[in-house]
Write a protein that holds these residues in place. Structure first.
Motif, PDB file in Angstrom:
ATOM      1  N   ALA A 102      -3.215 -11.768   0.294  1.00 46.71           N
ATOM      2  CA  ALA A 102      -3.237 -12.063   1.724  1.00 46.71           C
ATOM      3  C   ALA A 102      -1.836 -12.054   2.308  1.00 46.71           C
ATOM      4  O   ALA A 102      -1.641 -11.762   3.495  1.00 46.71           O
ATOM      5  CB  ALA A 102      -3.909 -13.411   1.967  1.00 46.71           C
ATOM      6  N   ILE A 103      -0.853 -12.399   1.499  1.00 42.49           N
ATOM      7  CA  ILE A 103       0.537 -12.440   1.963  1.00 42.49           C
ATOM      8  C   ILE A 103       1.089 -11.031   2.145  1.00 42.49           C
ATOM      9  O   ILE A 103       1.939 -10.795   3.017  1.00 42.49           O
ATOM     10  CB  ILE A 103       1.406 -13.233   0.956  1.00 42.49           C
TER      11      ILE A 103
ATOM     12  N   TYR B  89       9.348  -2.395  -0.196  1.00 44.57           N
ATOM     13  CA  TYR B  89       8.781  -3.709  -0.551  1.00 44.57           C
ATOM     14  C   TYR B  89       7.477  -3.525  -1.327  1.00 44.57           C
ATOM     15  O   TYR B  89       7.275  -4.162  -2.378  1.00 44.57           O
ATOM     16  CB  TYR B  89       8.524  -4.510   0.726  1.00 44.57           C
ATOM     17  N   PHE B  90       6.602  -2.675  -0.829  1.00 43.03           N
ATOM     18  CA  PHE B  90       5.308  -2.474  -1.474  1.00 43.03           C
ATOM     19  C   PHE B  90       5.480  -1.932  -2.890  1.00 43.03           C
ATOM     20  O   PHE B  90       4.789  -2.361  -3.819  1.00 43.03           O
ATOM     21  CB  PHE B  90       4.468  -1.519  -0.632  1.00 43.03           C
TER      22      PHE B  90
ATOM     23  N   ASP C 267       3.821  -9.681   4.983  1.00 41.11           N
ATOM     24  CA  ASP C 267       5.186  -9.302   4.595  1.00 41.11           C
ATOM     25  C   ASP C 267       5.506  -7.876   5.047  1.00 41.11           C
ATOM     26  O   ASP C 267       6.603  -7.609   5.550  1.00 41.11           O
ATOM     27  CB  ASP C 267       5.356  -9.420   3.082  1.00 41.11           C
ATOM     28  N   LEU C 268       4.576  -6.969   4.845  1.00 43.42           N
ATOM     29  CA  LEU C 268       4.806  -5.584   5.259  1.00 43.42           C
ATOM     30  C   LEU C 268       5.035  -5.490   6.762  1.00 43.42           C
ATOM     31  O   LEU C 268       5.924  -4.763   7.227  1.00 43.42           O
ATOM     32  CB  LEU C 268       3.623  -4.710   4.847  1.00 43.42           C
TER      33      LEU C 268
ATOM     34  N   ALA D 163      11.891 -10.180  -5.552  1.00 38.67           N
ATOM     35  CA  ALA D 163      12.582  -8.917  -5.787  1.00 38.67           C
ATOM     36  C   ALA D 163      12.183  -7.875  -4.759  1.00 38.67           C
ATOM     37  O   ALA D 163      12.996  -7.037  -4.347  1.00 38.67           O
ATOM     38  CB  ALA D 163      12.280  -8.415  -7.199  1.00 38.67           C
ATOM     39  N   ALA D 164      10.924  -7.919  -4.309  1.00 33.26           N
ATOM     40  CA  ALA D 164      10.466  -6.971  -3.299  1.00 33.26           C
ATOM     41  C   ALA D 164      11.198  -7.196  -1.982  1.00 33.26           C
ATOM     42  O   ALA D 164      11.625  -6.238  -1.319  1.00 33.26           O
ATOM     43  CB  ALA D 164       8.957  -7.100  -3.108  1.00 33.26           C
TER      44      ALA D 164
END
Length: 662
Positions: free
Chosen positions: A4-5, A107-108, A9-10, A119-120
């Protein structure tokens, strides 16, 4: 909760990046008149005006297949946005959106492969703010260069297609990572879709995918030891090609590879041998260190990515390593590999399970120093970001605009020889035909390049004039060193003075000369036997050029007319006697067909200059000269529709597989 996060974040990373590059969303004409972005802007305008899918581009290279010029994704994105914005702003908005997507993609990629949210975030922030590539390449340390490298090449060098493909590349790799180890049809379908989009966006993006993807497959197989990975791995590129087959036909790939000789140097045997050694070493060390250890898959991927991207980029800059293409164009991909590896290294240092507290403190101190140092560089980059977006000039005062505007007003139907930055921007504002084009990617007629070399670099004015007449040019624009034009390609800019009539002189170093031609048309009635007896014209072959121009300019006194009725069709009117044919100065392609009345007329290649020849019976004819969709494109569309059906089946299978048992 973790899944869900991810969307949040994206979205946050996308928006954060958009704020960082806000000026690009508002940009119109940047002070980058030497940038190749002009060709994509011009192409977006052409597609908006002549869409949805023109088959032929009549404005470049004496004509070429439209599909051969560039892959379609960025072209269509720009054309769609050009319905809202002017084309130049549409291009910048489109590339800015892809750029933001690319940072989210980093990030993905790390979230999927490294299984670490921290780290992402670190990798995404580094991609948006700094570039580790400066540590290994001899790049001047001045303010604009401290910007992220992918942003620098996007804004300064016009690498919109490449950077857009890089954005999609991260998603292609991430979905492949999710789909290959286990039976996850949806992820395999997503990997194929994203891979197809990479290939449909840029050649160098596809090259990078061709390097990263085998490394990824090997990393998963050597650590998971599952033979089914190979079958799934083969299915992804097969499905990706099927999805892109409507555009990336076999002839498209052949023409693209063949035209590399115009834009890059050839590879060398020792580079191929060195690459083979590197592959062998990578295989041996990964087998010994990671066989049957799934936890090391990401490390194997990072090591392989650094090795092969580093060999291409650093090897080229240090000792001219080259297998194919221009390896230095892969700098953004090496920067990505270094960013991923750096983020993983810092994550491992921070979580280092050392027994001694002093070692833990030391490791975390190193991490903090690196992060704070990178933050300082990022702050410096942000403070100087305005230098990436120079003030917008009045484009109407530029020579590129003034020359094209004059031709559009006085000779709109002419084919003109233009060079340098004028060539790049020639079709930005109007449909104006030129002998050359935006780049040499889609070139079908090799005589265009021979003519460019002779007209630009040769000292003999007769050779230049005969080449211009051979290729149906009505005018040539010559720029001297005093011109505002940037590249100054003419080595002997005064060679046509006193020989060709002057049409326009701005007294600033730019002159438009008229090329003497018998009739202002791209059609000629010629003596068939004389034309067939000619040999191909040669770059410096004055005799062959004299013979050819004698046939097309001193032939039968029977004027023919030719008028475009859209990019894919031409109306030709000619009176033909026995033993005569109609030469159309449009590059020959088997997909050109001629019709007079209800009947078809034979069309064949002019062996002298690779133009089209129509064999018509004696009499007066109104000929419809039409470019019809080639068979390979029709087959490609069938493959694409079949591949879409397979994608739908995979998604359905994934849905059924996830349903709970009744």
């Amino acid at each position: 909760m973790r899944r869900a996060i991810l969307p949040l974040d994206l979205l946050l990373i996308f928006l954060f990046t958009a704020v960082l590059i806000k000026p690009l969303f508002h940009a119109k004409y940047l002070n980058r008149w030497d940038s190749i972005e002009s060709t994509f802007i011009a192409d977006g305008r052409f597609l908006k005006d002549h869409g949805p899918h023109p088959q032929w581009q009549p404005l470049w290279y004496c004509g070429t297949r439209y599909d051969y010029l560039y892959p379609p994704v960025l072209r269509y994105g720009t054309a769609l946005l050009a319905r809202v914005y002017i084309p130049v702003k549409a291009y910048h908005v489109c590339t800015a959106l892809f750029y933001c997507l690319g940072i989210a993609g980093v990030y993905f990629l790390v979230w999927v492969m490294g299984q670490s949210r921290g780290a992402a975030w670190l990798a995404a922030a580094a991609s948006a703010l700094v570039s580790p590539i400066y540590l290994v390449l001899p790049i001047p340390w001045r303010a604009p260069h401290l910007a992220p490298w992918r942003l620098w090449v996007l804004v300064r060098n016009g690498e919109g297609p490449h950077v857009s493909a890089l954005a999609l590349l991260a998603f292609a790799l991430a979905f492949a990572w999710l789909g290959l180890p286990k039976r996850r049809p949806a992820f395999l379908a997503a990997a194929a879709i994203c891979s197809a989009l990479v290939a449909l966006t840029n050649f160098y993006g596809a090259t990078a995918l061709a390097i990263f993807y085998p490394i990824l497959v090997w990393s998963l197989w050597v650590t998971h030891c599952d033979k089914r990975i190979w079958l799934r791995a083969a299915a992804v590129p097969a499905l990706a090609y099927g999805l892109s087959a409507f555009w990336l036909t076999p002839s498209y790939l052949r023409v693209t590879v063949d035209n590399l000789r115009y834009v890059s140097s050839r590879g060398n045997a020792w580079s191929v041998a060195l690459l083979a050694v590197a592959v062998a070493l990578f295989v041996v060390f990964s087998l010994r260190g990671a066989w049957g250890k799934p936890a090391r898959a990401y490390l194997v991927f990072l090591g392989g990515s650094l090795l092969f991207m580093g060999l291409n980029v650093v090897g080229y800059t240090r000792f001219n390593f080259r297998v194919i293409g221009e390896p230095h164009r892969l700098i953004p991909e090496l920067d990505l590999a270094m960013t991923l590896a750096g983020a993983e290294l810092l994550r491992r240092l921070w979580n280092w399970p050392a027994a001694a507290p002093s070692q833990v403190r030391l490791a975390r101190t190193v991490v903090l120093i690196v992060v704070l140092g990178s933050a300082w560089v990022a702050l410096h980059s942000v403070r100087h970001s305005a230098e990436l977006y120079p003030p917008e000039p009045d484009y109407r005062q530029r020579v590129e605009y003034r020359m094209s505007e004059w031709m559009a007003e006085h000779m709109p139907q002419a084919r003109t020889f233009v060079a340098g930055s004028i060539r790049f921007w020639w079709d930005t504002w109007h449909d104006l035909a030129q002998v050359g084009g935006g780049s040499e990617q889609g070139l079908m007629n090799p005589h265009v390049m021979e003519a460019q070399w002779e007209v630009l670099l040769g000292p003999n004015p007769e050779l230049g004039v005969r080449w211009l007449a051979t290729l149906g040019a009505d005018a040539v624009i010559v720029t001297s060193p005093q011109s505002q034009e940037i590249y100054h390609d003419f080595k002997f800019p005064g060679k046509f003075a006193g020989i060709l009539p002057v049409l326009y002189d701005d007294h600033q170093g730019d002159v438009i000369y008229q090329v003497p031609r018998r009739y202002p048309s791209l059609a000629r009635v010629v003596d068939t036997a004389r034309l067939q007896a000619l040999r191909p014209v040669q770059q410096s072959g004055l005799d062959s050029l004299r013979a050819y121009t004698a046939v097309i300019e001193e032939g039968p006194d029977s004027p023919a007319t030719a008028a475009w009725s859209g990019p894919d069709a031409m109306q030709v009117h000619a009176r033909v006697a026995a033993g005569q044919s109609v030469l159309v100065q449009v590059t020959y392609d088997p997909a050109w067909h001629a019709y007079a009345g209800a009947g078809a007329l034979p069309v064949h290649r002019d062996m002298g200059a690779d133009f089209s020849v129509i064999d018509a019976p004696p009499g007066e004819h109104d000929i419809r000269f039409v470019f019809e969709k080639p068979l390979e494109n029709r087959i490609g569309w069938v493959l694409t529709w079949v591949s879409l059906a397979v994608v739908a089946a995979l998604l359905t299978l994934n849905y059924v597989h996830r349903q709970p048992a009744q």
